[in-house]
Design an enzyme around this catalytic site. Structure first.
Site, PDB file in Angstrom:
ATOM      1  CE  LYS A  23      32.033  18.112  23.611  1.00 57.83           C
ATOM      2  NZ  LYS A  23      30.581  18.326  23.407  1.00 57.83           N
ATOM      3  NE  ARG A  28      25.719   8.992  21.847  1.00 58.51           N
ATOM      4  CZ  ARG A  28      25.812  10.303  21.603  1.00 58.51           C
ATOM      5  NH1 ARG A  28      26.730  11.032  22.226  1.00 58.51           N
ATOM      6  NH2 ARG A  28      25.000  10.897  20.747  1.00 58.51           N
ATOM      7  N   GLY A  96      25.029  20.614  25.685  1.00 60.56           N
ATOM      8  CA  GLY A  96      23.803  20.266  24.973  1.00 60.56           C
ATOM      9  C   GLY A  96      23.571  18.768  24.965  1.00 60.56           C
ATOM     10  NE  ARG A 124      23.471  24.507  21.912  1.00 63.70           N
ATOM     11  CZ  ARG A 124      24.351  23.519  21.878  1.00 63.70           C
ATOM     12  NH1 ARG A 124      25.209  23.354  22.865  1.00 63.70           N
ATOM     13  NH2 ARG A 124      24.370  22.703  20.852  1.00 63.70           N
ATOM     14  CD  GLN A 171      23.422  17.416  21.142  1.00 65.91           C
ATOM     15  OE1 GLN A 171      22.566  18.295  21.208  1.00 65.91           O
ATOM     16  NE2 GLN A 171      24.671  17.606  21.505  1.00 65.91           N
ATOM     17  CG  ASP A 317      30.593  19.088  17.090  1.00 71.46           C
ATOM     18  OD1 ASP A 317      29.619  19.858  16.954  1.00 71.46           O
ATOM     19  OD2 ASP A 317      30.549  18.070  17.802  1.00 71.46           O
ATOM     20  CE  LYS A 344      25.889  21.837  16.142  1.00 72.93           C
ATOM     21  NZ  LYS A 344      25.301  20.581  16.645  1.00 72.93           N
ATOM     22  NE  ARG A 348      30.695  25.866  17.811  1.00 75.52           N
ATOM     23  CZ  ARG A 348      30.751  24.642  18.309  1.00 75.52           C
ATOM     24  NH1 ARG A 348      30.466  23.608  17.548  1.00 75.52           N
ATOM     25  NH2 ARG A 348      31.115  24.455  19.558  1.00 75.52           N
TER      26      ARG A 348
END
Ligand code: S3P
Length: 435
Positions: A23, A28, A96, A124, A171, A317, A344, A348
Site C-alpha cells: 500500500k 508513492r 491517512g 485523525r 507519513q 501496522d 490509527k 487499535r
C-alpha cells in the site's frame, strides 16, 4: 460489499500465496509518477480503495493514467509544476497516507485545494503535518483540534526547513520531504527512530537527489523526477496476517511470494521470531530499489515476550495481528512505546483489547501498549472491528485457534488494503465466509 466475516475454528494454512501489492509503495508510485517528466509504468499496484483514492486525487488534478488493470498502471507525468487545480475537494476516503503525503506535495502549489475523508480519517490528527508545513510557509489550515478537512491555499514559494520529527512517522517525514521538492534551499528531516523509507528510495529511483546521513534525509527544491518503471512488491503488512495464522495453527506451512522486506518494515518478522516462530526468507532480491523475498512460515509454538520498543515503528501496522499471536503464545506478552496505535484507523489498543477480552483472553490495555496473557484457549463471539481493516483481518486469523466461531462486524474497509482477503484466506485453509 462485504460487511461481515464468519470464521470457524480450524485450518491449517498451507500453500503458496501472493498477497496484494504494498500500500505505501503503491501510493508513492502514483504521487511521484504524476509529478515526474515522462511516463511511469507501475506493476503490482494495489487495487485497494486507499491507493485508488490517491489515483482519483491526481486524476482530478489533470494527470492522465491508464489502469489499474491487473496491477498495471501507466502514468503520464505532468512534471513538478504541471498539476492543475481540482474542481472539487479531494476525498482521501479512509487513507491517512493519501491525506498526509498530499498535504506536503500540495503545500507548494499555486492553487488552493481542500483535502477531506471519511468519518475515521476526519478523527485523525493532522497538526503533525500542518505545523511543519506552516513553518515552511504553507497556507495550510485544519479544523479545531487539528482535524481534517485541511484547506491549503495557493503559495508562491516555500522555504526549506530543518525539522526533527516529534513522533516516529513516515507519513510526516514524507509530507515534509515532498514539500521540500517545492521549497527554496534545503529541507532536512530527522527522525527519532527509523520509519519506512519508501519515499526516500522512490525519489532516488525517479532520479531525484536525496541525501541520507544517519537519521536525516535531505532534499532541495532544485531536482526533477524522470518517469521510470516501478515494480510494487507484495505488502508485508498483508502477508503478516498469514504469517501469524500459520505460526499459531498446528500443521500450517505456507510460502508468501515476492514480499517487500525493506528493513524498515520487517519488525513483524523479528518480533514473531523472538516469540519462537519458524520463519525463513528465500529468493532474496532487489526490485526497483526495494528488497523482496519469499517468506516461508511453518507452525511453531510461540511464547510471550516483552516486545523491544525499537521494533515498534518497524511493525506499526502489524500490532493488531501480533496481539492475536500473543493471545496464542505461552506466557505473557508486553507491548509498550506504541501509543501511535491509538490514532490509527481506529484506537487499535482499545479495540483489540475489547475484542480479545470478549473472546476470553486476558488483555489489559495500557496508555502505550497492552499486556496479554497467552491463553491458547479462547472462545468464539461477535467482534466489532470499528471499520478498521486490520482489526477485521486479525480476528479472522484468531478464529483458527478459537473454540467457537468468530463473527466480525463492519468489515467493508478490508477493501482499503486487501481486496480479496477472504478468498485468499479460504484458499489457504481458513474456514471463512463473507456476507
Ligand atoms: C505509512 C506510514 C505509517 C503506517 C501507514 C502507512 C506510510 O503511518 O501506519 O499505514 O505509507 O507512510 P505513520 O507514519 O503515521 O506511523
Amino acid at each position: 460489499m462485504t460487511h461481515t466475516f464468519h470464521a470457524l475454528p480450524g485450518g491449517p494454512l498451507t500453500g503458496t500465496l501472493r498477497v496484494p501489492g504494498d500500500k505505501s509503495i503503491s501510493h508513492r508510485s502514483i504521487m511521484l509518477g504524476a509529478i515526474a517528466d515522462g511516463v511511469t509504468q507501475v506493476t503490482g499496484f494495489l487495487e485497494g480503495e486507499d491507493a485508488l483514492a490517491t489515483m482519483n486525487a491526481f486524476r482530478s488534478m489533470g494527470v492522465v493514467m491508464e489502469g489499474p488493470d491487473q496491477g498495471r498502471v501507466t502514468i503520464h507525468g505532468v512534471g513538478k509544476h504541471g498539476l492543475k487545480a481540482p474542481q472539487k475537494n479531494i476525498d482521501c476516503g479512509n487513507s491517512g497516507t493519501t491525506m498526509r503525503l498530499l498535504s506536503g506535495l500540495l503545500a507548494g502549489q499555486n492553487f488552493a485545494v481542500t483535502l477531506t475523508g471519511d468519518d475515521s480519517l476526519r478523527r485523525r490528527p493532522m497538526a503533525r503535518v500542518t505545523q511543519p508545513l506552516a513553518a515552511m510557509g504553507a497556507q495550510i489550515h485544519a479544523q479545531e483540534g487539528g482535524l481534517p478537512p485541511l484547506h491549503i491555499g495557493a503559495t508562491q514559494s516555500l522555504q526549506g526547513i530543518d525539522y526533527t520529527l516529534p513522533v516516529a512517522s513516515a507519513q510526516v517525514k514524507s509530507a515534509v520531504l515532498l514539500a521540500g521538492l517545492y521549497a527554496m534551499g534545503k529541507t532536512a528531516v530527522t527522525e527519532p527512530e527509523p520509519t519506512r523509507d519508501h519515499t526516500e528510495r522512490m525519489l532516488a529511483a525517479f532520479g531525484y537527489p536525496v541525501h541520507r546521513a544517519g537519521a536525516t534525509a535531505t532534499v532541495t527544491g532544485e531536482g526533477r523526477l524522470t518517469g521510470t518503471a516501478i515494480e510494487v512488491p507484495a505488502d508485508i503488512s498483508s502477508a503478516a496476517f498469514f504469517m501469524v495464522g500459520a505460526s499459531i495453527c498446528p500443521g500450517s506451512d505456507i510460502t508468501l511470494t515476492a514480499v517487500g522486506v525493506n528493513p524498515t518494515r520487517t519488525g513483524i518478522i523479528h518480533i514473531l521470531t523472538l516469540m519462537g516462530a519458524d520463519i525463513t526468507l528465500q529468493n532474496a532480491r532487489l526490485a526497483g530499489g526495494e528488497p523482496v523475498a519469499d517468506i516461508h512460515v511453518r507452525y511453531a509454538p510461540l511464547h510471550g515476550i516483552a516486545v523491544p520498543e525499537e521494533l515498534v515503528a518497524l511493525a506499526i501496522d502489524e500490532f493488531p495481528v501480533l496481539f492475536v499471536a500473543a493471545a496464542n503464545a505461552r506466557g505473557q506478552t508486553r507491548v509498550s512505546g506504541a501509543a501511535e496505535l491509538r490514532v490509527k484507523e481506529s484506537d487499535r489498543i482499545q479495540v483489540m483489547a475489547d475484542g480479545l477480552s470478549l473472546l476470553g483472553v486476558r488483555a489489559t490495555p495500557t496508555a502505550d501498549g497492552m499486556i496479554i496473557e497467552g491463553a491458547r484457549a479462547y472462545g468464539g463471539g461477535t467482534i466489532n472491528s470499528h471499520g478498521d481493516h486490520r482489526i477485521a483481518m486479525s480476528f479472522a486469523m484468531a478464529a483458527l485457534c478459537a473454540t467457537g466461531p468468530i463473527t466480525i462486524l463492519d468489515c467493508a474497509n478490508v477493501a482499503t488494503s486487501f481486496p480479496g482477503f477472504d478468498d485468499l484466506a479460504r484458499q489457504a485453509g481458513l474456514r471463512i465466509s463473507a456476507s
